[in-house]
Design a protein around this motif. Structure first.
Motif, PDB file in Angstrom:
ATOM      1  N   THR A 249       0.839  -1.194   0.000  1.00 67.17           N
ATOM      2  CA  THR A 249       0.000   0.000   0.000  1.00 67.17           C
ATOM      3  C   THR A 249       0.875   1.245   0.000  1.00 67.17           C
ATOM      4  N   ASP A 251       0.096   5.607   0.532  1.00 67.37           N
ATOM      5  CA  ASP A 251      -0.812   6.751   0.647  1.00 67.37           C
ATOM      6  C   ASP A 251      -0.445   7.752  -0.443  1.00 67.37           C
ATOM      7  N   TRP A 287      -6.014  12.755   0.092  1.00 68.75           N
ATOM      8  CA  TRP A 287      -5.216  11.558   0.357  1.00 68.75           C
ATOM      9  C   TRP A 287      -6.083  10.312   0.284  1.00 68.75           C
ATOM     10  N   GLU A 288      -5.530   9.225  -0.241  1.00 67.74           N
ATOM     11  CA  GLU A 288      -6.174   7.915  -0.200  1.00 67.74           C
ATOM     12  C   GLU A 288      -5.100   6.842  -0.146  1.00 67.74           C
ATOM     13  N   THR A 289      -5.447   5.699   0.393  1.00 73.02           N
ATOM     14  CA  THR A 289      -4.527   4.572   0.458  1.00 73.02           C
ATOM     15  C   THR A 289      -4.757   3.685  -0.760  1.00 73.02           C
ATOM     16  N   THR A 291      -3.913   0.317  -2.908  1.00 82.72           N
ATOM     17  CA  THR A 291      -3.432  -1.051  -2.713  1.00 82.72           C
ATOM     18  C   THR A 291      -2.914  -1.612  -4.038  1.00 82.72           C
ATOM     19  N   TRP A 333       3.200  11.532  -1.662  1.00 79.92           N
ATOM     20  CA  TRP A 333       3.034  10.125  -1.284  1.00 79.92           C
ATOM     21  C   TRP A 333       3.728   9.847   0.040  1.00 79.92           C
ATOM     22  N   ASN A 335       3.901   6.615   3.515  1.00 78.83           N
ATOM     23  CA  ASN A 335       3.511   5.327   4.111  1.00 78.83           C
ATOM     24  C   ASN A 335       3.514   4.184   3.090  1.00 78.83           C
TER      25      ASN A 335
END
Length: 596
Positions: A249, A251, A287-289, A291, A333, A335
């Motif tokens: 993943t 972010d 922001w979004e995670t 995958t 970006w 994490n």
């Protein structure tokens, strides 16, 4: 005599006080690797071995129209000015210009000091010295060199023998490990840009307490411009990929939704060992995670191999789009993490079928063809009926394991449906006298094993005895009905293990319920006229019990329990319709009709 001794003492003091570390002489002492934006320097033969520089190799840097184009070094420690105060390099320039030598804190670009020098004699080697007498030790760990500073003119420069104070102590010491959060000031995160990206570590524009990476894909960036995290050495511990656990993943903040983002992992010491996957952003300016599933490798890239050590990662924003198309783009970006276990796919007795008509009947989301690259399967007109669409299966002869395949979003419940039905067309123009065989195969596999999926494989072969006509085949997998891990289907024609080119076609693949199925369970209806204007007839319709007509969206528009001699279509909109019939013999019959 005393004066001479004094001069010698001064010289000795100057030499010892100004001891120079060789950063790069592009020959035997390439202690540090120069990077660049948007172009990185390369090592080339000295174009003019004369004057003050007769060494064999030098650095070449091509300046493009970007105003702030530069070459740079990222250091693993802070510059120690107690070992010297002057940086020196030799430069060959085609023009008179300004060379700016800049030192930065790589984690905070606002902390810097810079010294300019002029080149007044072009087309010959000159030495430039940059004195940083007022700079503080333990602050700077990035060297930036601007040739022809702040202009936009294309030129090629050569430089050599970059020397200066040593660096040591006070710099980053901790290794880069997952998750990468950009929060630890003692870590050199080793951001390396290529293809026209420019990255730095900054304060999160949406949260001042957070530190993130900022990447600019410049207007002149290549489609494949990207950024590596972990530097040249990568992560000390490989990413722990194992079957069923292949997710990572990141972010991401993107200015647009639907932006394709690719993530690549590789072995730091072997770029040929890599796997890439891609997905899209879903929101804009937030922001979004994201995958990334490395079991779903990007087209044309290698599959994951669980025997390899992947310990280096690169991220590509708006992949496959050159910067000049979208202009300068800014992304953030954070994490980057190993997410671990893949969620188990549901076990379903769902429809698995495709007729390649886009009429709502097909349920297979994506077909791929491998020969040897994995690309989208090509759909063409039926060579025996131009109104019908079929899958094109062309063996190039350059790959011995040619196949068509798809991966489902669920696992197949083979206790309910376990017989695959498919129609195939084997032309007589193929040369079947050598390695090529008149055989068709369907294989079931577990996709979670990636390149090792074949180890779970169950395969059934069928002979194709008739050429130049459509033949219906059935593949009975009832013997493995207790397996619950199959989600991948592989179709293969002409055998394997040989390099013989050939042409095949297939159509109407469907996973059937075994109850009441005979070896000839589905046959093709004989329909005329086709295309039809006002009606069509079904030959020998008196042996049919029911007939159904479905439109392109899969909606049933007609249903007959008493099948008429001819079926009127005058009330139907123009288009392609699927016809399904059941005979009094319990068999099923299908075809398509085009209404004009």
């Amino acid at each position: 005599m005393k004066k001479i001794h004094l001069i010698l003492a001064i010289v000795f003091f100057a030499v010892t006080a100004q001891a120079q570390y060789i950063y790069n002489d592009f020959d035997a002492n390439q202690n540090e690797t120069f990077l660049g934006w948007p172009n990185a320097p390369t090592v080339v033969a000295n174009p003019n071995p004369s004057g003050i520089n007769t060494s064999a190799n030098v650095g070449q840097w091509v300046r493009t129209t970007e105003q702030w184009a530069h070459a740079y070094l990222l250091l693993d420690g802070k510059i120690d000015f107690t070992t010297g105060q002057t940086f020196s390099l030799k430069v060959w320039s085609p023009i008179a210009c300004v060379v700016l030598f800049k030192l930065e804190d790589k984690n905070n670009g606002a902390i810097f000091v810079e010294v300019p020098q002029n080149i007044t004699t072009p087309n010959q080697w000159v030495q430039l010295n940059f004195n940083f007498a007022t700079a503080s030790s333990g602050v700077y760990d990035k060297i930036v060199i601007f040739f022809d500073f702040a202009t936009t003119t294309d030129n090629t420069f050569f430089f050599d023998d970059v020397t200066g104070p040593e660096y040591s102590g006070g710099g980053p010491s901790n290794p880069v490990v997952l998750p990468v959060t950009f929060e630890d000031p003692l870590i050199n995160y080793g951001l390396i840009d290529f293809g026209g990206n420019f990255s730095e570590i900054v304060t999160d524009p949406t949260n001042p307490s957070n530190t993130v990476a900022k990447t600019i894909k410049t207007a002149l960036a290549e489609p494949w411009a990207g950024t590596t995290v972990g530097g040249t050495a990568g992560f000390p511990t490989p990413i722990p990929f194992v079957p069923g656990s292949t997710l990572m993943t990141v972010d991401v903040w993107s200015p647009t939704a639907g932006t394709p983002i690719r993530l690549k992992v590789e072995a730091y010491n072997d770029p040929n060992i890599s796997v890439e996957t891609e997905t899209n952003t879903t929101v804009a300016n937030a922001w979004e995670t994201i995958t990334f599933d490395f079991m779903n490798e990007a087209p044309g890239t290698a599959e994951i191999n669980f025997g390899y050590s992947y310990n280096k990662a690169s991220i590509f924003f708006n992949f496959d789009t050159p910067g000049s198309v979208a202009g300068e783009q800014t992304y953030y970006w954070d994490n980057m993490a190993f997410a671990g276990e893949n969620p188990e796919k549901p076990l379903m007795a769902a429809d698995v079928q495709d007729n390649f008509e886009n009429d709502g009947w097909g349920t297979i989301p994506s077909w791929k063809f491998q020969d040897p690259e994995l690309v989208d399967l090509t759909i063409v007109n039926d060579p025996l009926n131009a109104a019908n669409h079929v899958a094109n299966y062309t063996r190039s002869g350059s790959f011995e394991w040619t196949n068509a395949q798809f991966i489902l979003e669920h696992r197949m419940d083979l206790t309910v449906r376990n017989i695959f039905q498919i129609r195939v067309l084997f032309p007589s123009t193929n040369n079947y006298t050598g390695g090529l065989t008149q055989k068709a195969a369907i294989k079931l596999q577990n996709s979670l094993l990636g390149g090792n999926a074949w180890t779970t494989q169950t395969e059934i072969l069928q002979d194709v005895t008739a050429l130049d006509e459509w033949v219906t085949l059935q593949f009975d997998f009832s013997s493995v009905s207790d397996r619950t891990d199959y989600d991948q289907v592989v179709v293969q024609f002409g055998g394997e293990g040989h390099f013989v080119p050939a042409q095949f076609y297939f159509d109407d693949i469907e996973l059937l319920n075994p109850v009441g199925i005979s070896s000839n369970e589905i046959s093709k209806l004989d329909i005329s006229p086709n295309p039809a204007n006002t009606y069509f007839r079904i030959t020998n319709s008196d042996h049919l019990k029911t007939v159904e007509v479905f439109n392109i969206t899969g909606q049933r528009v007609m249903n007959f329990n008493d099948v008429p001699q001819q079926i009127s279509v005058s009330s139907l909109p123009k288009g392609i319709y699927s016809i399904k019939a059941t005979g009094y013999d319990g068999l099923q019959y299908v075809n398509k009709v085009v209404v004009q």
